[in-house]
Design a protein around this motif. Structure first.
Motif, PDB file in Angstrom:
ATOM      1  N   TRP A 178     -29.086   8.117 -17.929  1.00  0.00           N
ATOM      2  CA  TRP A 178     -29.520   9.025 -16.864  1.00  0.00           C
ATOM      3  C   TRP A 178     -30.345  10.161 -17.443  1.00  0.00           C
ATOM      4  O   TRP A 178     -29.973  10.759 -18.442  1.00  0.00           O
ATOM      5  N   ARG A 179     -31.476  10.473 -16.780  1.00  0.00           N
ATOM      6  CA  ARG A 179     -32.366  11.548 -17.219  1.00  0.00           C
ATOM      7  C   ARG A 179     -32.849  12.360 -16.026  1.00  0.00           C
ATOM      8  O   ARG A 179     -32.997  11.836 -14.932  1.00  0.00           O
ATOM      9  N   ALA A 180     -33.166  13.606 -16.300  1.00  0.00           N
ATOM     10  CA  ALA A 180     -33.911  14.440 -15.360  1.00  0.00           C
ATOM     11  C   ALA A 180     -35.248  14.729 -16.034  1.00  0.00           C
ATOM     12  O   ALA A 180     -35.309  14.897 -17.248  1.00  0.00           O
ATOM     13  N   GLU A 181     -36.311  14.763 -15.231  1.00  0.00           N
ATOM     14  CA  GLU A 181     -37.641  14.892 -15.803  1.00  0.00           C
ATOM     15  C   GLU A 181     -38.520  15.770 -14.916  1.00  0.00           C
ATOM     16  O   GLU A 181     -38.510  15.638 -13.699  1.00  0.00           O
ATOM     17  N   GLY A 182     -39.264  16.650 -15.552  1.00  0.00           N
ATOM     18  CA  GLY A 182     -40.267  17.459 -14.859  1.00  0.00           C
ATOM     19  C   GLY A 182     -41.644  17.074 -15.382  1.00  0.00           C
ATOM     20  O   GLY A 182     -41.824  16.884 -16.587  1.00  0.00           O
ATOM     21  N   THR A 183     -42.613  16.950 -14.491  1.00  0.00           N
ATOM     22  CA  THR A 183     -43.949  16.500 -14.871  1.00  0.00           C
ATOM     23  C   THR A 183     -45.001  17.378 -14.218  1.00  0.00           C
ATOM     24  O   THR A 183     -44.896  17.702 -13.036  1.00  0.00           O
ATOM     25  N   VAL A 184     -46.014  17.741 -14.996  1.00  0.00           N
ATOM     26  CA  VAL A 184     -47.182  18.440 -14.481  1.00  0.00           C
ATOM     27  C   VAL A 184     -48.354  17.474 -14.588  1.00  0.00           C
ATOM     28  O   VAL A 184     -48.578  16.881 -15.646  1.00  0.00           O
ATOM     29  N   CYS A 213     -33.961   9.867 -13.162  1.00  0.00           N
ATOM     30  CA  CYS A 213     -34.299   8.532 -13.664  1.00  0.00           C
ATOM     31  C   CYS A 213     -33.050   7.812 -14.171  1.00  0.00           C
ATOM     32  O   CYS A 213     -32.161   8.439 -14.749  1.00  0.00           O
ATOM     33  N   TYR A 214     -33.049   6.502 -13.991  1.00  0.00           N
ATOM     34  CA  TYR A 214     -32.021   5.657 -14.593  1.00  0.00           C
ATOM     35  C   TYR A 214     -32.719   4.636 -15.476  1.00  0.00           C
ATOM     36  O   TYR A 214     -33.677   3.981 -15.059  1.00  0.00           O
ATOM     37  N   GLY A 233     -36.094   8.452  -8.333  1.00  0.00           N
ATOM     38  CA  GLY A 233     -36.780   9.170  -7.272  1.00  0.00           C
ATOM     39  C   GLY A 233     -36.745  10.651  -7.513  1.00  0.00           C
ATOM     40  O   GLY A 233     -36.152  11.126  -8.480  1.00  0.00           O
ATOM     41  N   GLY A 234     -37.386  11.366  -6.631  1.00  0.00           N
ATOM     42  CA  GLY A 234     -37.416  12.815  -6.767  1.00  0.00           C
ATOM     43  C   GLY A 234     -38.306  13.458  -5.728  1.00  0.00           C
ATOM     44  O   GLY A 234     -38.598  12.872  -4.680  1.00  0.00           O
ATOM     45  N   ILE A 235     -38.756  14.655  -6.056  1.00  0.00           N
ATOM     46  CA  ILE A 235     -39.618  15.418  -5.163  1.00  0.00           C
ATOM     47  C   ILE A 235     -40.865  15.854  -5.930  1.00  0.00           C
ATOM     48  O   ILE A 235     -40.846  15.977  -7.152  1.00  0.00           O
ATOM     49  N   ALA A 236     -41.927  16.063  -5.178  1.00  0.00           N
ATOM     50  CA  ALA A 236     -43.193  16.483  -5.770  1.00  0.00           C
ATOM     51  C   ALA A 236     -43.807  17.569  -4.904  1.00  0.00           C
ATOM     52  O   ALA A 236     -43.525  17.666  -3.705  1.00  0.00           O
ATOM     53  N   SER A 237     -44.644  18.359  -5.524  1.00  0.00           N
ATOM     54  CA  SER A 237     -45.470  19.309  -4.800  1.00  0.00           C
ATOM     55  C   SER A 237     -46.906  19.033  -5.214  1.00  0.00           C
ATOM     56  O   SER A 237     -47.250  19.155  -6.381  1.00  0.00           O
ATOM     57  N   ARG A 238     -47.726  18.609  -4.240  1.00  0.00           N
ATOM     58  CA  ARG A 238     -49.120  18.256  -4.519  1.00  0.00           C
ATOM     59  C   ARG A 238     -50.016  19.347  -3.935  1.00  0.00           C
ATOM     60  O   ARG A 238     -49.839  19.755  -2.786  1.00  0.00           O
TER      61      ARG A 238
END
Length: 172
Positions: free
Chosen positions: A39-45, A68-69, A84-89
């Motif tokens: 299991w992971r948490a990830e932030g992306t720019v 993430c799994y 899955g997750g959330i995004a701000s575009r």
């Protein structure tokens, strides 16, 4: 990790139609294991190059937070990564619009001018993704990721997107 990305945009045309664009860009991601290596948490720019159409252009930037799994495919060197997750575009959309200006002389023909218009959209969205990942040693992985984004709001031209990313990650 870092990666190269591409997305799909469907941009409205001034005549009411739609034109499709596929801007490309890059991403930088930072993640952390969540109590296990699966299991992971990830932030992306993410930042994309300007998408240009016949009478419009768009610039797009994005920030994602994902859960993430990681699942090892038995008997292969590959892993499936999904979640899955959330995004701000953040989309800046510019287009040209033709306008008629009445003639100032009697019997003169109206003149056409081109007006440049601009609209900015901040769109919160949900993300669902699936990736195929391969590790080279204990600390380096390469993956390809396919993700789908769907807007939480109706007041945007950026309602859905399909993205593809090629990633290079370092794990420590």
């Amino acid at each position: 990790g870092v990666g190269m990305i591409a997305t799909s945009l469907s941009l409205p045309k001034p005549d009411g139609g739609t034109e499709f664009s596929s801007p490309r860009g890059f991403q930088v991601a930072l993640g952390i294991d969540l109590f296990s290596t699966s299991w992971r948490a990830e932030g992306t720019v993410r930042s994309y190059s300007a998408a240009r159409g016949l009478a419009s252009s768009a610039s797009l930037h994005e920030f994602d937070l994902k859960l993430c799994y990681l699942y090892r495919l038995v008997g292969t060197p590959f892993f499936l990564r999904g979640g899955g997750g959330i995004a701000s575009r953040y989309l800046d959309f510019r287009w040209e619009e033709q306008r008629d200006i009445p003639s100032t002389t009697k019997g003169g023909l109206p003149q056409k001018i081109t007006v440049l218009k601009e609209q900015s959209y901040s769109t919160p969205a949900s993300i669902v993704f699936l990736a195929l990942e391969s590790f080279f040693g204990e600390y380096i992985s390469v993956s390809s990721e396919l993700s789908f984004r769907s807007a939480f709001i109706e007041d945007t031209i950026d309602k859905q997107a399909l993205d593809l990313a090629m990633r290079f990650d370092v794990h420590f």
